[in-house]
Scaffold this active site. Structure first.
Site, PDB file in Angstrom:
ATOM      1  CE  LYS A   1      -1.634   1.695   3.952  1.00  0.00           C
ATOM      2  NZ  LYS A   1      -1.395   3.139   4.181  1.00  0.00           N
ATOM      3  CG  ASN A   2       2.299   2.729   3.464  1.00  0.00           C
ATOM      4  OD1 ASN A   2       1.138   3.045   3.172  1.00  0.00           O
ATOM      5  ND2 ASN A   2       2.691   2.503   4.697  1.00  0.00           N
TER       6      ASN A   2
ATOM      7  NE  ARG B   1       0.686  12.406   6.411  1.00  0.00           N
ATOM      8  CZ  ARG B   1       1.081  13.657   6.529  1.00  0.00           C
ATOM      9  NH1 ARG B   1       0.189  14.583   6.736  1.00  0.00           N
ATOM     10  NH2 ARG B   1       2.343  13.975   6.438  1.00  0.00           N
TER      11      ARG B   1
ATOM     12  CB  CYS C   1      -5.083  10.849  10.611  1.00  0.00           C
ATOM     13  SG  CYS C   1      -3.535  10.127  11.103  1.00  0.00           S
TER      14      CYS C   1
ATOM     15  NE  ARG D   1       0.634  10.993   9.498  1.00  0.00           N
ATOM     16  CZ  ARG D   1       0.048   9.950   8.914  1.00  0.00           C
ATOM     17  NH1 ARG D   1      -1.066   9.494   9.410  1.00  0.00           N
ATOM     18  NH2 ARG D   1       0.545   9.377   7.842  1.00  0.00           N
ATOM     19  N   PRO D   2       1.881  17.008  10.180  1.00  0.00           N
ATOM     20  CG  PRO D   2       3.734  17.938  11.227  1.00  0.00           C
ATOM     21  CD  PRO D   2       2.691  16.871  11.392  1.00  0.00           C
ATOM     22  CB  ILE D   3       2.433  19.101   4.834  1.00  0.00           C
ATOM     23  CG1 ILE D   3       1.675  20.418   5.052  1.00  0.00           C
ATOM     24  CG2 ILE D   3       1.486  17.911   4.771  1.00  0.00           C
ATOM     25  CD1 ILE D   3       0.820  20.849   3.888  1.00  0.00           C
ATOM     26  CG  ASP D   4       7.004  20.945   9.040  1.00  0.00           C
ATOM     27  OD1 ASP D   4       6.305  19.907   9.153  1.00  0.00           O
ATOM     28  OD2 ASP D   4       8.099  21.060   9.603  1.00  0.00           O
ATOM     29  CG  LEU D   5       9.875  18.194   7.483  1.00  0.00           C
ATOM     30  CD1 LEU D   5      10.241  16.815   8.019  1.00  0.00           C
ATOM     31  CD2 LEU D   5      11.026  19.184   7.681  1.00  0.00           C
TER      32      LEU D   5
ATOM     33  CG  ASP E   1       3.378   1.933   9.359  1.00  0.00           C
ATOM     34  OD1 ASP E   1       3.573   2.097   8.150  1.00  0.00           O
ATOM     35  OD2 ASP E   1       3.069   2.868  10.130  1.00  0.00           O
TER      36      ASP E   1
ATOM     37  NE  ARG F   1      -6.997   4.487   5.128  1.00  0.00           N
ATOM     38  CZ  ARG F   1      -6.248   5.454   5.686  1.00  0.00           C
ATOM     39  NH1 ARG F   1      -6.483   5.826   6.916  1.00  0.00           N
ATOM     40  NH2 ARG F   1      -5.286   6.032   5.008  1.00  0.00           N
TER      41      ARG F   1
HETATM   42  C1  EPZ Z   1       4.243   7.176   5.784  1.00  0.00           C
HETATM   43  O1  EPZ Z   1       3.458   8.252   6.281  1.00  0.00           O
HETATM   44  C2  EPZ Z   1       3.325   5.971   5.790  1.00  0.00           C
HETATM   45  N1  EPZ Z   1       2.184   6.219   4.904  1.00  0.00           N
HETATM   46  C3  EPZ Z   1       2.844   5.691   7.207  1.00  0.00           C
HETATM   47  O2  EPZ Z   1       2.074   4.490   7.160  1.00  0.00           O
HETATM   48  C4  EPZ Z   1       4.060   5.450   8.091  1.00  0.00           C
HETATM   49  O3  EPZ Z   1       3.626   5.260   9.430  1.00  0.00           O
HETATM   50  C5  EPZ Z   1       4.995   6.662   8.028  1.00  0.00           C
HETATM   51  O4  EPZ Z   1       5.357   6.908   6.647  1.00  0.00           O
HETATM   52  C6  EPZ Z   1       6.266   6.451   8.827  1.00  0.00           C
HETATM   53  O5  EPZ Z   1       6.918   5.315   8.392  1.00  0.00           O
HETATM   54  C7  EPZ Z   1       2.365   6.110   3.566  1.00  0.00           C
HETATM   55  O6  EPZ Z   1       3.452   5.840   3.089  1.00  0.00           O
HETATM   56  C8  EPZ Z   1       1.153   6.359   2.720  1.00  0.00           C
HETATM   57  P1  EPZ Z   1       6.277  10.688   7.698  1.00  0.00           P
HETATM   58  P2  EPZ Z   1       4.041   9.761   6.200  1.00  0.00           P
HETATM   59  O7  EPZ Z   1       6.170  11.897   6.849  1.00  0.00           O
HETATM   60  O8  EPZ Z   1       4.821   9.939   4.957  1.00  0.00           O
HETATM   61  C9  EPZ Z   1       6.519  14.093  10.947  1.00  0.00           C
HETATM   62  C10 EPZ Z   1       0.267   3.076   7.648  1.00  0.00           C
HETATM   63  O9  EPZ Z   1      -0.122   2.604   8.729  1.00  0.00           O
HETATM   64  N2  EPZ Z   1       6.475  15.013   9.813  1.00  0.00           N
HETATM   65  O10 EPZ Z   1       7.504   9.847   7.624  1.00  0.00           O
HETATM   66  O11 EPZ Z   1       2.934  10.684   6.473  1.00  0.00           O
HETATM   67  C11 EPZ Z   1       5.158  13.439  11.193  1.00  0.00           C
HETATM   68  O12 EPZ Z   1       4.355  14.257  11.992  1.00  0.00           O
HETATM   69  C12 EPZ Z   1       0.686   4.533   7.559  1.00  0.00           C
HETATM   70  O13 EPZ Z   1       0.386   2.420   6.582  1.00  0.00           O
HETATM   71  C13 EPZ Z   1       6.690  16.368  10.033  1.00  0.00           C
HETATM   72  O14 EPZ Z   1       6.906  16.799  11.159  1.00  0.00           O
HETATM   73  O15 EPZ Z   1       5.027   9.741   7.454  1.00  0.00           O
HETATM   74  C14 EPZ Z   1       5.524  12.157  11.897  1.00  0.00           C
HETATM   75  O16 EPZ Z   1       5.667  12.416  13.281  1.00  0.00           O
HETATM   76  C15 EPZ Z   1       0.459   5.283   8.866  1.00  0.00           C
HETATM   77  N3  EPZ Z   1       6.627  17.236   8.986  1.00  0.00           N
HETATM   78  C16 EPZ Z   1       6.877  11.788  11.294  1.00  0.00           C
HETATM   79  O17 EPZ Z   1       7.366  12.984  10.659  1.00  0.00           O
HETATM   80  C17 EPZ Z   1       6.387  16.800   7.705  1.00  0.00           C
HETATM   81  O18 EPZ Z   1       6.368  17.626   6.770  1.00  0.00           O
HETATM   82  C18 EPZ Z   1       6.806  10.684  10.266  1.00  0.00           C
HETATM   83  O19 EPZ Z   1       5.993  11.137   9.214  1.00  0.00           O
HETATM   84  C19 EPZ Z   1       6.169  15.420   7.497  1.00  0.00           C
HETATM   85  C20 EPZ Z   1       6.227  14.545   8.567  1.00  0.00           C
END
Ligand code: EPZ
Length: 416
Positions: free
Chosen positions: A22-23, A92, A116, A121-125, A304, A396
């Site tokens: 999925k991911n 997301r 969620c 789940r911010p998007i700042d990066l 996960d 999902r």
């Molecule tokens: C991906 O989410 C996966 N989803 C998640 O799987 C997985 O838990 C996560 O990576 C971590 O491995 C998909 O690939 C669709 P991140 P993603 O950006 O990309 C912080 C599942 O169960 N962050 O690595 O959203 C954020 O808040 C799902 O299959 C920022 O601060 O994860 C979190 O604490 C759940 N700013 C951490 O980084 C940003 O701009 C990890 O988030 C982006 C993220």
């Protein structure tokens, strides 16, 4: 079909095939927007999230067709750079279209993905990467808009190795002018899979799977065909189910390299994991040894997989500590496990598990995707019947879950 019913206490025996990841498939689908033409993706799982991403892409003007796990996406008719708010808020990962739209069409507009159940789940990066390549970002009234006549390659340091930000920036950089270096990039296998599709489309990328990814922008990309990697989290979930029921299961269509942390922890808990020609064989041990777990970015122990191991360790012979370092609210399965007789308390970002002899079946809620998997594990381990509600979360990420487990002797079924 809004509940799952389980009669627990039966050791799983047999074979379980793992579906496409999925991911991995969600970013792969977003990447098709970088080229005009028909991309074909094989081994696509029939999941609710894949369907949602098809709706998102269709709302932009693409034509998506999934049949027998082969997905074709025709992007030649893209006429919009805005995805509907209700779809982006629903999933997301829809935000992964931002980079490709910005790079290919010069702009993108969508509602902020929002948080969620498991965190803000911010998007700042993601935005830091786009802005460093010259994009202008404006946010207002719950919407985000990005514009760039031409993205210019740059060096981007990620304060956290975010999977989504690495993927979005890598896709945007593929069509930027000049070179981009992503430092402190995420190293997950899904990043490598995306890089492989992008390279097949003509992108020039080096270092995917390491913390430094170098992208040399090209003028244009072409449609390509690609097979999704197996889902390491689905595989890991089934491995825990085999171990937790004291069963003996061969998990097929796996890449064992992606599961090193899971294999190591299962062996710490007393299970046997045997690498066979066509998969990983897991033999459970009725005595579950305590183990301490700390979630980390890949190749560390996957967040996960945290809920699934918390369920498994609820019946360990002693005390286990599970620490969640990635998300701020990923312990909602614990209240549900305690309803089943577990003895777990949360202290900060750690769960302290005092092992109990057994769990008792009852009615529990799937609060999010992986918590839902944890409820299935707990139900399979328990004496008596377990009813799981809110199972839309489970659908999902787990294709044909009841069918796959029933084939190994589990008494599990969907119910109205
Ligand atoms: C991906 O989410 C996966 N989803 C998640 O799987 C997985 O838990 C996560 O990576 C971590 O491995 C998909 O690939 C669709 P991140 P993603 O950006 O990309 C912080 C599942 O169960 N962050 O690595 O959203 C954020 O808040 C799902 O299959 C920022 O601060 O994860 C979190 O604490 C759940 N700013 C951490 O980084 C940003 O701009 C990890 O988030 C982006 C993220």
């Amino acid at each position: 079909m809004n509940r799952i019913l389980i009669e627990g206490g039966i050791p799983l025996r047999g074979e379980i095939p793992v579906s496409g990841a999925k991911n991995a498939v969600l970013p792969l689908m977003a990447a098709t927007l970088l080229a005009d033409g028909i991309c074909v993706i094989d081994d696509v799982p029939a999941l609710a999230d894949v369907n949602t991403m098809c709706q998102v892409l269709a709302s932009l003007g693409t034509k998506c067709n999934l049949s027998d796990s082969t997905l074709s996406i025709d992007t030649s008719g893209v006429y919009s750079i805005e995805a509907p708010g209700e779809l982006v808020r629903k999933m997301r990962a829809s935000f992964l279209i931002m980079g490709p739209l910005l790079a290919k069409h010069g702009s993108a507009r969508m509602s902020l993905p929002g948080g969620c159940a498991i965190g803000a789940r911010p998007i700042d990066l993601h935005l830091k990467g786009f802005e460093s390549m010259g994009a202008e970002i404006s946010i207002g009234h719950g919407y985000i808009e990005a514009r760039a006549s031409k993205l210019i390659g740059n060096r981007v340091y990620l304060d956290f190795p975010s999977v989504g930000a690495t993927e979005n920036i890598m896709m945007a950089a593929s069509l930027a002018e000049g070179n981009t270096v992503i430092e402190n990039a995420a190293e997950e296998p899904e990043i490598v899979d995306l890089s492989n599709l992008l390279s097949a489309m003509g992108a020039k990328i080096k270092g995917a799977g390491t913390s430094i990814i170098r992208i040399e922008g090209v003028e244009q990309l072409k449609a390509a065909r690609h097979t999704v990697i197996p889902d390491r989290i689905e595989a890991g979930s089934f491995m825990v189910m085999a171990a937790a029921t004291g069963g003996d299961v061969l998990i097929t269509n796996v890449i064992s390299e992606h599961l090193k942390a899971v294999i190591a922890k299962l062996e710490d808990c007393g299970a046997q994991v045997i690498e066979e020609l066509d998969g990983l064989r897991v033999v459970g041990n009725p005595q579950i040894e305590p183990a301490d777990i700390k979630t980390m970015p890949y190749p560390g122990f996957a967040t996960d997989m945290q809920a699934q191991f918390t369920a498994y360790l609820s019946c360990c012979r002693g005390t286990s500590v599970v620490t969640e370092t990635i998300f701020e609210n990923r312990f909602m399965h614990i209240e549900e496990l305690n309803k089943m007789g577990a003895d777990i308390r949360v202290e900060g970002n750690s769960a302290i598990i005092n092992g109990v002899s057994h769990l008792k079946g009852t009615s529990v809620v799937a609060t999010d995707l992986r918590a839902g998997a944890a409820m299935i594990i707990a139900g399979l381990m328990s004496k008596g019947q377990t009813e799981i509600t809110e199972i839309q979360h489970i659908l999902r990420g787990y294709e044909n879950i009841c069918e796959k487990l029933s084939a190994c002797g589990a008494k599990i079924k969907f119910a109205q």
